[in-house]
Design a protein around this motif. Structure first.
Motif: not given
Length: 553
Positions: A167-176
């Motif tokens: 189950q999709v429970c979030g995301a991750a990424g960059l603060s440029r």
């Protein structure tokens, strides 16, 4: 089809997310804005992460936009649906068209209440058929803030996060701007990342690299209509502006100054594409009288900026034009939605706007600006409602912080090999999708050849090492997303052995009535396809619960 040595079920173990929210929206165009506002209006805590700046980023923000805004009177909506139904190969579904027409009507009036200065006609009725992107998105950002949405600009997502069940429970990424990473646990995630224009430099589209398609494929979501993805925008060869309405008043010429027969007809784009394979094409807006010329400059001022800078009077002088690939931004393919709330086949994941399929309302023919704009408003709102309901239900059931797993593959997982040069990857994708000889005029042999190169590139990308530098990591993920998008496009195009809507085949030039079905694609390393029947009016009426219209935010 290629066989992968990398199991698609593999996940990167991660620490618990540093932040929590109910609904996480990825993308800050119109669809993301409506989704965030709709979810917040339901009482959900909402975060919105945008690759650029929410309000100025994407295809809508810099342009004038037509809207599929049609009164429900005098048979006007039936006529509006019929206008492109046959062009789209009769793949659109009446129930979805009806829903979008009604929801768009409601949303335009909501936008007016929020302060958008729509004109009114002589009878005092609102004229909502078009709007200016800068003002539209300024108001949407303001409305999102007023609804309590937390906005994170210049914060591109890199991957989705799942729990142990998938189950999709979030995301991750960059603060440029901070050069840091972010990770968020969410009750539900909405992908409103737009389509894929393959860095073609079409206006507002260079942030639209198919990121959402890659994220969705990595968690096992399905796609629909990806064969209807070869939309090219017509514009000056020296400009990114691909707004093509004004070319209705144009005459087209070859390099010798001889008029190109048929270039201004309803099939003129194909005539121009054919001529561009052997030489240059020029246009002059010599069919516009003084009144039309004044209207043009007022309606689309940015159309004239590059011309004015070069001292070109487009009404009296010829200027060189070209076709820029707009892919799924103006095409109709995208992530498949399986319910009225724009849920995908993966629990916890929703899709809206150009990230989602528009085949439901356009079939296999481009929705242009109007249909796509109406879909962005409507699907955004429905996804916001659906995601909020899903997330709030899980919150009431006592959802706690948990171990999450990164679904990201290319540039995030260690494939054992060296880092693949990102510029080389982008160039390889563009070589297969940019030429009209390959993408506009498709042929089975050319599709097979392109897929050989694209699948080989994908295998090499999957076998590359992780990328540490933040900017290089973002570009590597964009390159992977473009490669994934192209493979979905061409695998679907290969399976549709006919010409229907935008899916033109030189080796199967006729429409085949037996192929009136939707092609649903699925997979990451190996892409498989299945057929899905089109719901006609009678069938849709029997399942009217699926087409309930949500209230405006």
């Amino acid at each position: 089809m290629i066989q992968s040595t990398f199991p698609t079920s593999s996940r990167n173990p991660r620490q618990n997310a540093s932040e929590q929210t109910d609904v996480l929206v990825i993308g800050g165009g119109p669809a993301g804005a409506w989704a965030a506002i709709a979810a917040a209006a339901k009482g959900a805590r909402v975060r919105l992460y945008e690759k650029g700046f929410f309000g100025t980023s994407g295809a809508t923000a810099p342009s004038g936009n037509s809207i599929w805004y049609v009164p429900d009177q005098g048979g006007q909506r039936e006529a509006a649906k019929a206008s492109r139904y046959d062009f789209g190969g009769r793949l659109a579904e009446h129930a979805w068209m009806d829903r979008v027409l009604e929801q768009t009507w409601q949303n335009i009036h909501q936008l007016s209440e929020w302060g958008y200065p729509f004109p009114v006609d002589e009878a005092g009725q609102l004229r909502g058929e078009s709007l200016q992107g800068p003002e539209y998105m300024r108001i949407m950002r303001k409305a999102a803030k007023a609804h309590g949405v937390r906005i994170f600009d210049h914060s591109p997502a890199l991957e989705l996060l799942t729990d142990r069940t998938g189950q999709v429970c979030g995301a991750a990424g960059l603060s440029r701007q901070k050069n840091t990473r972010w990770s968020v646990q969410a009750g539900a995630v909405i992908l409103a990342t737009g389509g894929c224009a393959f860095l073609s430099k079409a206006l507002g589209c260079n942030v639209l690299t198919g990121d959402g398609y890659l994220f969705a494929a990595e968690v096992g979501a399905e796609f629909s209509g990806m064969e209807f993805s070869n939309s090219y925008g017509l514009g000056p060869a020296f400009s990114s502006v691909t707004k093509s309405l004004f070319y209705h008043w144009a005459t087209f010429y070859d390099e010798r100054g001889v008029e190109i027969a048929g270039a201004g007809s309803s099939h003129g784009r194909g005539v121009i594409a054919q001529h561009l394979q052997s030489g240059k094409v020029y246009a002059r807006l010599d069919k516009a009288d003084g009144i039309v010329q004044a209207w043009m400059r007022n309606a689309q001022p940015n159309f004239f900026v590059p011309l004015d800078r070069l001292g070109i009077d487009p009404f009296t002088q010829r200027f060189e034009v070209t076709l820029r690939l707009e892919g799924t931004v103006r095409g109709t393919g995208g992530i498949n939605v399986i319910g009225a709330d724009c849920a995908t086949s993966v629990p916890g994941l929703y899709a809206a706007g150009d990230a989602a399929t528009r085949e439901l309302i356009c079939g296999g023919f481009t929705g242009g600006g109007s249909h796509n704009a109406g879909w962005a408003m409507s699907s955004g709102l429905w996804a916001g409602h659906g995601a909020a309901d899903f997330a709030l239900q899980h919150r009431s059931e006592g959802q706690a912080a948990q171990d999450l797993f990164g679904a990201g593959t290319v540039a995030l997982q260690d494939g054992g090999g060296p880092v693949y040069p990102v510029a080389q990857a982008i160039d390889k994708v563009q070589r297969e999708v940019f030429p009209t000889a390959k993408n506009w005029f498709r042929h089975g042999d050319a599709l097979e050849d392109s897929l050989h190169h694209l699948d080989d590139l994908w295998t090499q990308l999957r076998g590359s090492a992780p990328v540490e530098d933040a900017q290089a990591l973002l570009r590597s993920r964009e390159a992977a997303a473009m490669a994934m998008s192209a493979r979905l496009m061409y695998r679907s195009a290969q399976a549709r052995t006919e010409t229907r809507g935008m899916a033109r085949r030189k080796d199967f030039a006729a429409l085949d009535p037996a192929q009136r079905y939707r092609l649903i694609s699925h997979g990451l390393d190996e892409i498989t396809l299945r057929r899905q029947a089109v719901l006609d009016r009678a069938t849709a009426a029997a399942s009217s619960g699926r087409t309930q219209v949500g209230a405006a935010a």
